[in-house]
Design a protein around this motif. Structure first.
Motif, PDB file in Angstrom:
ATOM      1  N   CYS A  47      28.785 -20.087  11.965  1.00  0.00           N
ATOM      2  CA  CYS A  47      28.202 -21.304  12.547  1.00  0.00           C
ATOM      3  C   CYS A  47      27.311 -22.044  11.556  1.00  0.00           C
ATOM      4  O   CYS A  47      27.309 -23.273  11.535  1.00  0.00           O
ATOM      5  CB  CYS A  47      27.446 -20.972  13.830  1.00  0.00           C
ATOM      6  SG  CYS A  47      28.599 -20.721  15.212  1.00  0.00           S
ATOM      7  N   TYR A  66      25.552 -29.761  17.515  1.00  0.00           N
ATOM      8  CA  TYR A  66      26.437 -28.612  17.282  1.00  0.00           C
ATOM      9  C   TYR A  66      26.310 -27.668  18.470  1.00  0.00           C
ATOM     10  O   TYR A  66      25.196 -27.299  18.860  1.00  0.00           O
ATOM     11  CB  TYR A  66      26.030 -27.874  15.997  1.00  0.00           C
ATOM     12  CG  TYR A  66      26.987 -26.760  15.608  1.00  0.00           C
ATOM     13  CD1 TYR A  66      28.036 -26.996  14.731  1.00  0.00           C
ATOM     14  CD2 TYR A  66      26.837 -25.477  16.129  1.00  0.00           C
ATOM     15  CE1 TYR A  66      28.918 -25.997  14.380  1.00  0.00           C
ATOM     16  CE2 TYR A  66      27.726 -24.462  15.782  1.00  0.00           C
ATOM     17  CZ  TYR A  66      28.762 -24.726  14.907  1.00  0.00           C
ATOM     18  OH  TYR A  66      29.643 -23.727  14.552  1.00  0.00           O
ATOM     19  N   GLU A  87      21.138 -17.735  12.501  1.00  0.00           N
ATOM     20  CA  GLU A  87      21.562 -18.991  11.874  1.00  0.00           C
ATOM     21  C   GLU A  87      20.396 -19.653  11.125  1.00  0.00           C
ATOM     22  O   GLU A  87      20.558 -20.130  10.003  1.00  0.00           O
ATOM     23  CB  GLU A  87      22.082 -19.969  12.933  1.00  0.00           C
ATOM     24  CG  GLU A  87      23.508 -19.722  13.359  1.00  0.00           C
ATOM     25  CD  GLU A  87      24.022 -20.902  14.187  1.00  0.00           C
ATOM     26  OE1 GLU A  87      23.940 -22.043  13.709  1.00  0.00           O
ATOM     27  OE2 GLU A  87      24.491 -20.669  15.308  1.00  0.00           O
ATOM     28  N   TRP A 107      29.733 -13.020  12.296  1.00  0.00           N
ATOM     29  CA  TRP A 107      29.796 -14.130  13.252  1.00  0.00           C
ATOM     30  C   TRP A 107      28.764 -15.221  12.938  1.00  0.00           C
ATOM     31  O   TRP A 107      29.080 -16.415  12.940  1.00  0.00           O
ATOM     32  CB  TRP A 107      29.601 -13.556  14.656  1.00  0.00           C
ATOM     33  CG  TRP A 107      29.357 -14.543  15.744  1.00  0.00           C
ATOM     34  CD1 TRP A 107      29.904 -15.794  15.852  1.00  0.00           C
ATOM     35  CD2 TRP A 107      28.500 -14.374  16.885  1.00  0.00           C
ATOM     36  NE1 TRP A 107      29.462 -16.403  17.003  1.00  0.00           N
ATOM     37  CE2 TRP A 107      28.599 -15.555  17.653  1.00  0.00           C
ATOM     38  CE3 TRP A 107      27.685 -13.329  17.339  1.00  0.00           C
ATOM     39  CZ2 TRP A 107      27.893 -15.728  18.853  1.00  0.00           C
ATOM     40  CZ3 TRP A 107      27.005 -13.503  18.530  1.00  0.00           C
ATOM     41  CH2 TRP A 107      27.112 -14.678  19.264  1.00  0.00           C
ATOM     42  N   HIS A 110      22.006 -14.599  17.829  1.00  0.00           N
ATOM     43  CA  HIS A 110      22.833 -15.547  17.081  1.00  0.00           C
ATOM     44  C   HIS A 110      22.047 -16.718  16.474  1.00  0.00           C
ATOM     45  O   HIS A 110      22.146 -16.978  15.266  1.00  0.00           O
ATOM     46  CB  HIS A 110      23.956 -16.065  17.984  1.00  0.00           C
ATOM     47  CG  HIS A 110      24.958 -16.918  17.285  1.00  0.00           C
ATOM     48  ND1 HIS A 110      25.594 -16.532  16.128  1.00  0.00           N
ATOM     49  CD2 HIS A 110      25.436 -18.159  17.566  1.00  0.00           C
ATOM     50  CE1 HIS A 110      26.426 -17.497  15.745  1.00  0.00           C
ATOM     51  NE2 HIS A 110      26.343 -18.489  16.590  1.00  0.00           N
ATOM     52  N   CYS A 161      27.821 -23.971  19.922  1.00  0.00           N
ATOM     53  CA  CYS A 161      28.621 -22.786  19.601  1.00  0.00           C
ATOM     54  C   CYS A 161      29.794 -22.684  20.569  1.00  0.00           C
ATOM     55  O   CYS A 161      29.617 -22.763  21.786  1.00  0.00           O
ATOM     56  CB  CYS A 161      27.750 -21.538  19.683  1.00  0.00           C
ATOM     57  SG  CYS A 161      26.535 -21.519  18.352  1.00  0.00           S
TER      58      CYS A 161
HETATM   59 ZN   LIG Z   1      27.355 -20.247  16.847  1.00  0.00          ZN
END
Ligand SMILES: [Zn+2]
Length: 399
Positions: free
Chosen positions: A211, A25, A240, A207, A236, A27
Motif C-alpha cells: 500500500c 487512498y 504504512e 502486505w 496495517h 485499502c
Molecule cells: Zn492498505
C-alpha cells in the motif's frame, strides 16, 4: 468540513485544496472470496465521501488497490486447485460487479499489488540504507525500534500492540526477527507461492509495503485522505506510516486517516471463521441498492454496524418515497421552499459525514415534498433539491 482523523483521535478541519485534486487512498480487497457486508459498508462510506467532495466542486483522485499478493488468496487457490491469478481475476470481476450493483463509483486508479512490485523494491532498499530495515536469510524486516512513534495511531502499549499484531498475521516466533513486532517487507514465502526477483533473492512483498508503494506511486508522497476498515488501525496503517515517511522525508504521509467501523450480524461479529457472512449480492437481490444504501448509511460510519436482515425491509418503503419525491410534479400554488432543510443537510454532512442526521433531514424533505405535491403546490424546486441530495448520497432512484 470536519473529518475525524484516527491519528489525532479528533475531528479536524479539512479544507479543500485549491489548484489540485483531493487525493484519496482506500485499502482494497484481497480477491479470494465474495464481497460481504463489511466490505460493502466500507466502500460505500468512501463512495459517499467521494461524491460529497465532488458535490462541493472538488476534483477527487481516488486510488483503491487490489491486494492480490496475500496469503489468503494463495491458500484458497491451492485449496481449490486453481491458479492464484485466475482466482484473483474472477474475484476482482465479481467485486466490481457487486460495486456496480451498489452504485459505488469506480476509483480513478485500481492497481494490483502483483503488477506493482517494481515500485516496492526501491522503498525497501532505501529503508535498509536508512537503517530502518534489515536483511535476514532472504527476508527483509522493518525494525520497529527505529521508530519511536511506531503504532501511535493504535494508542496501545507494546504488549497490546504485539498481541493485536499476532491476531492479524504477525509471526512473533520468527527467529530471524530482532523484535517480535518487526514486520516483514520482503519474504521468501512458502514453497509454491508466486515469487518475484529482488536484490534479496526470489520472494514476495509483505502486505503493508504494497500500500505504501501504490499510494505514493499514484497519489504522491503525501495523501490527503487514507481510509479503510477499522481493523487496519493496527497494524496495517501504522506500518504504512513507519515505512513511508523516512523514505519520502515528508510528514505527514497522510493528512486524515479515516476508518469505517466493522460490521456485525445480529449482535455477533461478522467473520469468515464464524460462518455468518452476509454477501452484498444476496442483499442486493433481495432489497435493491437504494434500501440497502439507506440502511448502511443510517448509522454513523465510525460506529460498528449491527446488520439485521429484518431491519432492511423498512428501508424499502423509504426508498420508494424518495423516488416519488424526487419525481414529484405540481406547478400550481405556493412553491415549497426547502432551503432551510438544505442548509441543515449540508451542515450534517460537513460534520464528519453525519449521514444519519443528513438522512433524517432528507426524510423530512421527502414527507414535505409529497404532502405539498398532494395539495397541488409547486414542488418543482423541492423535487429537484431532493434529487440532487439523493444523487449526491449515491441513491439510484430506480426501482
Ligand atoms: Zn492498505
Amino acid at each position: 468540513m470536519l473529518l475525524f482523523n484516527s491519528l489525532a483521535r479528533a475531528k479536524e478541519p479539512f479544507a479543500l485544496p485549491t489548484g489540485r485534486p483531493v487525493t484519496l487512498y482506500v485499502c482494497g480487497v484481497t480477491p479470494y472470496d465474495t464481497t460481504h457486508m463489511g466490505h460493502a459498508r466500507t466502500y460505500l462510506v468512501f463512495d459517499v465521501l467521494v461524491r460529497y467532495l465532488r458535490w462541493q466542486g472538488a476534483e477527487v483522485r481516488y486510488c483503491q488497490n487490489v491486494t492480490d499478493v496475500d496469503d489468503p488468496l494463495f491458500e484458497r487457490a491451492k485449496r481449490d486447485g486453481v491458479g492464484w491469478q485466475e482466482l484473483a481475476e474472477r474475484q476482482v470481476a465479481q467485486y466490481q460487479e457487486d460495486c456496480r450493483g451498489l452504485n459505488i463509483l469506480p476509483p480513478t486508479y485500481f492497481p494490483r499489488a502483483s503488477e506493482e512490485i517494481g515500485a516496492m523494491l526501491p522503498i525497501i532498499e532505501r529503508l535498509i540504507e536508512l537503517g530502518h530495515a534489515y536483511v535476514a536469510d532472504g527476508n527483509v524486516y522493518f525494525s520497529v525500534r527505529t521508530d519511536p512513534d511506531f503504532g501511535k495511531m493504535a494508542r496501545m502499549g507494546y504488549d497490546e500492540l504485539l498481541a493485536t499484531a499476532n491476531q492479524r498475521g504477525n509471526d512473533p516466533g520468527d527467529p530471524r526477527k530482532r523484535d517480535p513486532l518487526d514486520f516483514v517487507l520482503w519474504q521468501t514465502g512458502k514453497p509454491d507461492d508466486p515469487t518475484w526477483e529482488s536484490p534479496w533473492g526470489l520472494g514476495r512483498p509483505g502486505w503493508h509495503i504494497e500500500c505504501s508503494a501504490m499510494a505514493t506511486r499514484y497519489l504522491g508522497d503525501q495523501v490527503d485522505i487514507h481510509g479503510g476498515g477499522a481493523d487496519l488501525i493496527f497494524p496495517h496503517h501504522p506500518c504504512e506510516i513507519a515505512q513511508t515517511e523516512p523514505v519520502t522525508g515528508k510528514r505527514p504521509f497522510v493528512r486524515v486517516w479515516m476508518h469505517a467501523g466493522l460490521v456485525w450480524l445480529d449482535g455477533e461479529k461478522m467473520s469468515k471463521s464464524l460462518g455468518n457472512l452476509v454477501f452484498a449480492r444476496d442483499a442486493l437481490r433481495e432489497h435493491g441498492p437504494d434500501p440497502l444504501r439507506w440502511y448502511l448509511l443510517s448509522q454513523h460510519y465510525r460506529e460498528e454496524f449491527d446488520y439485521r436482515r429484518e431491519a432492511v425491509a423498512q428501508y424499502v418503503a423509504l426508498a420508494l418515497q424518495l423516488r416519488q419525491a424526487a419525481g414529484a410534479r405540481g406547478t400550481e400554488g405556493a412553491p415549497l421552499d426547502l432551503s432551510r432543510a438544505h442548509a441543515e443537510f449540508s451542515a450534517a454532512m460537513a460534520e464528519d459525514l453525519n449521514t444519519p442526521a443528513a438522512l433524517a433531514v432528507l426524510h423530512t424533505m421527502i414527507g414535505d415534498t409529497l404532502a405539498a405535491a398532494a395539495e397541488g403546490r409547486d414542488v418543482t424546486n423541492a423535487s429537484a433539491t431532493v434529487r440532487d441530495l439523493a444523487t449526491m448520497l449515491g441513491f439510484t432512484l430506480s426501482a
